[in-house]
Design a protein around this motif. Structure first.
Motif, PDB file in Angstrom:
ATOM      1  N   ASP A 116      18.441   2.968   3.179  1.00  0.00           N
ATOM      2  CA  ASP A 116      17.423   2.227   2.425  1.00  0.00           C
ATOM      3  C   ASP A 116      18.083   1.234   1.474  1.00  0.00           C
ATOM      4  OD1 ASP A 116      15.198   3.395   3.608  1.00  0.00           O
ATOM      5  OD2 ASP A 116      15.097   5.005   2.123  1.00  0.00           O
ATOM      6  N   PHE A 117      19.148   1.673   0.815  1.00  0.00           N
ATOM      7  CA  PHE A 117      19.879   0.791  -0.097  1.00  0.00           C
ATOM      8  C   PHE A 117      20.407  -0.435   0.648  1.00  0.00           C
ATOM      9  CE2 PHE A 117      24.136  -0.462  -1.556  1.00  0.00           C
ATOM     10  CZ  PHE A 117      23.801  -1.028  -2.777  1.00  0.00           C
ATOM     11  N   LEU A 118      21.003  -0.224   1.829  1.00  0.00           N
ATOM     12  CA  LEU A 118      21.546  -1.344   2.607  1.00  0.00           C
ATOM     13  C   LEU A 118      20.448  -2.315   3.036  1.00  0.00           C
ATOM     14  CD1 LEU A 118      24.201   0.454   4.836  1.00  0.00           C
ATOM     15  CD2 LEU A 118      24.629  -1.108   2.928  1.00  0.00           C
ATOM     16  N   LEU A 119      19.312  -1.784   3.438  1.00  0.00           N
ATOM     17  CA  LEU A 119      18.191  -2.650   3.829  1.00  0.00           C
ATOM     18  C   LEU A 119      17.699  -3.480   2.652  1.00  0.00           C
ATOM     19  CD1 LEU A 119      16.201  -0.172   6.083  1.00  0.00           C
ATOM     20  CD2 LEU A 119      17.183  -2.348   6.816  1.00  0.00           C
ATOM     21  N   ILE A 120      17.557  -2.846   1.512  1.00  0.00           N
ATOM     22  CA  ILE A 120      17.092  -3.556   0.323  1.00  0.00           C
ATOM     23  C   ILE A 120      18.138  -4.569  -0.139  1.00  0.00           C
ATOM     24  CG2 ILE A 120      16.463  -3.272  -2.112  1.00  0.00           C
ATOM     25  CD1 ILE A 120      15.175  -0.562  -1.217  1.00  0.00           C
ATOM     26  N   LEU A 121      19.406  -4.178  -0.090  1.00  0.00           N
ATOM     27  CA  LEU A 121      20.486  -5.095  -0.468  1.00  0.00           C
ATOM     28  C   LEU A 121      20.483  -6.342   0.418  1.00  0.00           C
ATOM     29  CD1 LEU A 121      23.057  -5.709  -2.133  1.00  0.00           C
ATOM     30  CD2 LEU A 121      24.340  -4.502  -0.348  1.00  0.00           C
ATOM     31  N   ALA A 122      20.354  -6.152   1.722  1.00  0.00           N
ATOM     32  CA  ALA A 122      20.327  -7.292   2.647  1.00  0.00           C
ATOM     33  C   ALA A 122      19.126  -8.195   2.355  1.00  0.00           C
ATOM     34  CB  ALA A 122      20.282  -6.796   4.087  1.00  0.00           C
ATOM     35  N   PHE A 123      17.999  -7.582   2.089  1.00  0.00           N
ATOM     36  CA  PHE A 123      16.773  -8.325   1.781  1.00  0.00           C
ATOM     37  C   PHE A 123      16.959  -9.151   0.506  1.00  0.00           C
ATOM     38  CE2 PHE A 123      12.511  -8.303  -0.249  1.00  0.00           C
ATOM     39  CZ  PHE A 123      11.794  -8.965   0.728  1.00  0.00           C
ATOM     40  N   ILE A 124      17.441  -8.520  -0.551  1.00  0.00           N
ATOM     41  CA  ILE A 124      17.630  -9.208  -1.829  1.00  0.00           C
ATOM     42  C   ILE A 124      18.712 -10.279  -1.716  1.00  0.00           C
ATOM     43  CG2 ILE A 124      18.425  -8.906  -4.215  1.00  0.00           C
ATOM     44  CD1 ILE A 124      16.981  -6.160  -4.156  1.00  0.00           C
ATOM     45  N   LEU A 125      19.818  -9.947  -1.060  1.00  0.00           N
ATOM     46  CA  LEU A 125      20.921 -10.897  -0.915  1.00  0.00           C
ATOM     47  C   LEU A 125      20.473 -12.172  -0.204  1.00  0.00           C
ATOM     48  CD1 LEU A 125      23.958 -11.353  -1.378  1.00  0.00           C
ATOM     49  CD2 LEU A 125      24.348 -10.296   0.845  1.00  0.00           C
TER      50      LEU A 125
END
Length: 187
Positions: A116-125
């Motif tokens: 979930d963290f990686l998905l959110i990080l990719a989205f925000i980035l």
């Protein structure tokens, strides 16, 4: 988008068979295929998720963009292969995400907190870079580093998803084989 998906599968009983960080060495064939030819890997994977029946295809699995689905509905019925190729080439990250959601829904799989963290990080980035690029030129090195991050991340996602399809198909075949053999023994 990632937030609603996270909540949707929070209580799912199953987890992915392999951790996202283990895909590159536990399923190297899937990882390198997804890394070096991501559109081909995504086309094959979506076709597998749909059971080989592209008549069931909808844009992004019906998970991402409702206006897109209504606009492409007539085209999809006439040429689903062409529409899937267009989806993958024009909206690759959405396509991989939609396949992930389709698998999670089909097999009742939840992400780990790290996934979930990686998905959110990719989205925000992606949004941070897009907004910053409006005001400042993004250095080539930073742009290349971000591209490498996305290539690795989405190769991990695709290979994890492909491995899960393999595992679930093997379980299904094993179950059918045991069922067939138990029927013979009862006779």
């Amino acid at each position: 988008m990632p937030f609603s998906v996270k909540e949707q599968f929070k209580e799912a009983p199953e987890t992915w068979d392999i951790n996202i960080c283990e895909t590159c060495y536990k399923t190297p064939k899937n990882f390198f295929w997804a890394f070096f030819c991501p559109p081909c890997a995504q086309f094959y994977q979506r076709k597998r998720i749909l059971g080989g029946d592209l008549e069931r295809y909808t844009c992004c699995g019906g998970e991402i963009c409702a206006p897109c689905i209504s606009w492409t509905d007539g085209l999809v019925k006439k040429a689903p292969e062409c529409c899937l190729c267009t989806e993958i080439l024009c909206c690759f990250y959405c396509s991989v995400g939609a396949s992930r959601i389709m698998l999670q829904r089909k097999f009742h799989i939840r992400n780990t907190k790290f996934e979930d963290f990686l998905l959110i990080l990719a989205f925000i980035l992606s949004y941070v870079v897009m907004i910053l690029s409006i005001f400042f030129p993004i250095p080539r090195e930073v742009d290349c580093l971000i591209d490498c991050f996305y290539c690795c991340l989405f190769s991990c996602f695709q290979s994890q998803q492909e491995h899960e399809l393999d595992v679930r198909e093997d379980r299904q075949k094993s179950f059918k084989h045991k069922e067939a053999n138990s029927g013979i023994e009862q006779v």
